[in-house]
Design a protein around this motif. Structure first.
Motif, PDB file in Angstrom:
ATOM      1  N   MET A 128       0.837  -1.199   0.000  1.00 43.86           N
ATOM      2  CA  MET A 128       0.000   0.000   0.000  1.00 43.86           C
ATOM      3  C   MET A 128       0.876   1.255   0.000  1.00 43.86           C
ATOM      4  O   MET A 128       0.546   2.255  -0.635  1.00 43.86           O
ATOM      5  CB  MET A 128      -0.922  -0.017   1.228  1.00 43.86           C
ATOM      6  CG  MET A 128      -1.966   1.066   1.221  1.00 43.86           C
ATOM      7  SD  MET A 128      -3.266   0.865   2.464  1.00 43.86           S
ATOM      8  CE  MET A 128      -2.349   0.764   3.994  1.00 43.86           C
ATOM      9  N   GLY A 129       1.999   1.195   0.697  1.00 41.37           N
ATOM     10  CA  GLY A 129       2.943   2.304   0.714  1.00 41.37           C
ATOM     11  C   GLY A 129       3.522   2.577  -0.662  1.00 41.37           C
ATOM     12  O   GLY A 129       3.700   3.731  -1.055  1.00 41.37           O
ATOM     13  N   HIS A 130       3.825   1.511  -1.420  1.00 42.07           N
ATOM     14  CA  HIS A 130       4.320   1.684  -2.793  1.00 42.07           C
ATOM     15  C   HIS A 130       3.289   2.392  -3.654  1.00 42.07           C
ATOM     16  O   HIS A 130       3.624   3.270  -4.452  1.00 42.07           O
ATOM     17  CB  HIS A 130       4.666   0.330  -3.419  1.00 42.07           C
ATOM     18  CG  HIS A 130       6.054  -0.109  -3.151  1.00 42.07           C
ATOM     19  ND1 HIS A 130       7.143   0.393  -3.819  1.00 42.07           N
ATOM     20  CD2 HIS A 130       6.548  -1.014  -2.268  1.00 42.07           C
ATOM     21  CE1 HIS A 130       8.237  -0.170  -3.367  1.00 42.07           C
ATOM     22  NE2 HIS A 130       7.907  -1.026  -2.417  1.00 42.07           N
ATOM     23  N   GLU A 131       2.025   2.020  -3.476  1.00 42.65           N
ATOM     24  CA  GLU A 131       0.963   2.648  -4.270  1.00 42.65           C
ATOM     25  C   GLU A 131       0.844   4.135  -3.971  1.00 42.65           C
ATOM     26  O   GLU A 131       0.838   4.967  -4.880  1.00 42.65           O
ATOM     27  CB  GLU A 131      -0.370   1.956  -4.010  1.00 42.65           C
ATOM     28  CG  GLU A 131      -1.494   2.515  -4.844  1.00 42.65           C
ATOM     29  CD  GLU A 131      -2.825   1.824  -4.612  1.00 42.65           C
ATOM     30  OE1 GLU A 131      -3.827   2.356  -5.117  1.00 42.65           O
ATOM     31  OE2 GLU A 131      -2.861   0.779  -3.940  1.00 42.65           O
ATOM     32  N   VAL A 132       0.779   4.497  -2.693  1.00 43.04           N
ATOM     33  CA  VAL A 132       0.622   5.912  -2.348  1.00 43.04           C
ATOM     34  C   VAL A 132       1.889   6.689  -2.672  1.00 43.04           C
ATOM     35  O   VAL A 132       1.816   7.839  -3.134  1.00 43.04           O
ATOM     36  CB  VAL A 132       0.176   6.100  -0.881  1.00 43.04           C
ATOM     37  CG1 VAL A 132       1.298   5.848   0.101  1.00 43.04           C
ATOM     38  CG2 VAL A 132      -0.414   7.486  -0.683  1.00 43.04           C
ATOM     39  N   ALA A 133       3.061   6.085  -2.492  1.00 46.74           N
ATOM     40  CA  ALA A 133       4.319   6.772  -2.812  1.00 46.74           C
ATOM     41  C   ALA A 133       4.401   7.071  -4.302  1.00 46.74           C
ATOM     42  O   ALA A 133       4.893   8.129  -4.702  1.00 46.74           O
ATOM     43  CB  ALA A 133       5.516   5.927  -2.365  1.00 46.74           C
ATOM     44  N   GLY A 134       3.926   6.163  -5.140  1.00 48.29           N
ATOM     45  CA  GLY A 134       3.910   6.410  -6.581  1.00 48.29           C
ATOM     46  C   GLY A 134       3.047   7.600  -6.949  1.00 48.29           C
ATOM     47  O   GLY A 134       3.413   8.425  -7.793  1.00 48.29           O
ATOM     48  N   ARG A 135       1.931   7.724  -6.279  1.00 52.22           N
ATOM     49  CA  ARG A 135       1.032   8.846  -6.555  1.00 52.22           C
ATOM     50  C   ARG A 135       1.630  10.169  -6.070  1.00 52.22           C
ATOM     51  O   ARG A 135       1.536  11.193  -6.738  1.00 52.22           O
ATOM     52  CB  ARG A 135      -0.325   8.600  -5.913  1.00 52.22           C
ATOM     53  CG  ARG A 135      -1.048   7.436  -6.567  1.00 52.22           C
ATOM     54  CD  ARG A 135      -2.297   7.052  -5.823  1.00 52.22           C
ATOM     55  NE  ARG A 135      -2.861   5.836  -6.352  1.00 52.22           N
ATOM     56  CZ  ARG A 135      -3.891   5.790  -7.199  1.00 52.22           C
ATOM     57  NH1 ARG A 135      -4.460   6.905  -7.602  1.00 52.22           N
ATOM     58  NH2 ARG A 135      -4.342   4.638  -7.631  1.00 52.22           N
ATOM     59  N   VAL A 136       2.245  10.128  -4.900  1.00 52.90           N
ATOM     60  CA  VAL A 136       2.895  11.330  -4.365  1.00 52.90           C
ATOM     61  C   VAL A 136       4.085  11.716  -5.240  1.00 52.90           C
ATOM     62  O   VAL A 136       4.323  12.897  -5.500  1.00 52.90           O
ATOM     63  CB  VAL A 136       3.328  11.087  -2.895  1.00 52.90           C
ATOM     64  CG1 VAL A 136       4.219  12.196  -2.390  1.00 52.90           C
ATOM     65  CG2 VAL A 136       2.107  10.954  -2.011  1.00 52.90           C
ATOM     66  N   TRP A 137       4.829  10.729  -5.731  1.00 53.47           N
ATOM     67  CA  TRP A 137       5.968  10.977  -6.613  1.00 53.47           C
ATOM     68  C   TRP A 137       5.511  11.701  -7.875  1.00 53.47           C
ATOM     69  O   TRP A 137       6.146  12.660  -8.319  1.00 53.47           O
ATOM     70  CB  TRP A 137       6.661   9.665  -6.962  1.00 53.47           C
ATOM     71  CG  TRP A 137       7.885   9.837  -7.803  1.00 53.47           C
ATOM     72  CD1 TRP A 137       9.142  10.114  -7.374  1.00 53.47           C
ATOM     73  CD2 TRP A 137       7.966   9.744  -9.227  1.00 53.47           C
ATOM     74  NE1 TRP A 137       9.996  10.214  -8.440  1.00 53.47           N
ATOM     75  CE2 TRP A 137       9.303   9.984  -9.590  1.00 53.47           C
ATOM     76  CE3 TRP A 137       7.035   9.484 -10.232  1.00 53.47           C
ATOM     77  CZ2 TRP A 137       9.726   9.972 -10.909  1.00 53.47           C
ATOM     78  CZ3 TRP A 137       7.462   9.472 -11.546  1.00 53.47           C
ATOM     79  CH2 TRP A 137       8.797   9.716 -11.871  1.00 53.47           C
ATOM     80  N   GLU A 138       4.393  11.261  -8.463  1.00 55.86           N
ATOM     81  CA  GLU A 138       3.855  11.930  -9.656  1.00 55.86           C
ATOM     82  C   GLU A 138       3.529  13.387  -9.360  1.00 55.86           C
ATOM     83  O   GLU A 138       3.810  14.272 -10.169  1.00 55.86           O
ATOM     84  CB  GLU A 138       2.605  11.205 -10.163  1.00 55.86           C
ATOM     85  CG  GLU A 138       2.895   9.850 -10.776  1.00 55.86           C
ATOM     86  CD  GLU A 138       1.621   9.120 -11.179  1.00 55.86           C
ATOM     87  OE1 GLU A 138       0.579   9.778 -11.354  1.00 55.86           O
ATOM     88  OE2 GLU A 138       1.685   7.891 -11.308  1.00 55.86           O
ATOM     89  N   LEU A 139       2.921  13.652  -8.212  1.00 57.11           N
ATOM     90  CA  LEU A 139       2.589  15.025  -7.836  1.00 57.11           C
ATOM     91  C   LEU A 139       3.853  15.867  -7.680  1.00 57.11           C
ATOM     92  O   LEU A 139       3.914  16.997  -8.174  1.00 57.11           O
ATOM     93  CB  LEU A 139       1.788  15.042  -6.533  1.00 57.11           C
ATOM     94  CG  LEU A 139       1.435  16.416  -5.969  1.00 57.11           C
ATOM     95  CD1 LEU A 139       0.583  17.215  -6.948  1.00 57.11           C
ATOM     96  CD2 LEU A 139       0.733  16.263  -4.625  1.00 57.11           C
ATOM     97  N   THR A 140       4.869  15.326  -7.040  1.00 57.88           N
ATOM     98  CA  THR A 140       6.100  16.100  -6.858  1.00 57.88           C
ATOM     99  C   THR A 140       6.797  16.358  -8.186  1.00 57.88           C
ATOM    100  O   THR A 140       7.373  17.434  -8.377  1.00 57.88           O
ATOM    101  CB  THR A 140       7.077  15.413  -5.883  1.00 57.88           C
ATOM    102  OG1 THR A 140       7.422  14.129  -6.379  1.00 57.88           O
ATOM    103  CG2 THR A 140       6.482  15.311  -4.499  1.00 57.88           C
TER     104      THR A 140
END
Length: 133
Positions: free
Chosen positions: A98-110
């Motif tokens: 689940m952390g990988h999923e949310v980190a990927g989304r946050v990475w896209e935003l950054t």
């Protein structure tokens, strides 16, 4: 959460609503989108880190803030803490699925923020110029 009645089931269901005060999703959103939460998630997207390595990777974070951030992300199920019973103690931090999923989304935003900085600075300059006149 919002309470809604499901006509099919004939029962009440709870629905998250981040815009409603008191919705528990707000706390999770705060953990994920806080300054340190974002930077920790992005760092761990690449690999696992020991605490001191992660502190160096996430420039400017204090030991206390990093510990609090990791604890919150671990509690929410985004970070896995692996404490090995060796001397000296070794603790590694990594992302859960689940952390990988949310980190990927946050990475896209950054990445979007970084690529849009010129436009943001132009908008700020225009805003400031309009306020000065």
């Amino acid at each position: 959460m919002d309470v809604r009645v499901s006509p099919e089931a004939g029962m009440r269901e709870l629905w998250p609503d981040v815009s409603r005060a008191g919705c528990p999703s707000r706390v999770v959103l705060e953990h994920v989108t806080s300054r340190w939460g974002v930077l920790v998630l992005i760092a761990l997207l690449g690999r696992s880190y020991r605490f001191s390595e992660l502190r160096r990777k996430v420039g400017g974070v204090s030991e206390k803030m990093l510990a609090q951030t990791l604890q919150a992300l671990e509690r929410d199920g985004f970070v896995h803490r692996d404490a090995k019973p060796v001397i000296p103690p070794r603790v590694d931090y990594s992302l859960t699925p689940m952390g990988h999923e949310v980190a990927g989304r946050v990475w896209e935003l950054t990445r979007w923020v970084e690529s849009s900085l010129d436009e943001v600075f132009e908008a700020r300059d225009a805003y400031d110029a309009a306020r000065e006149s």
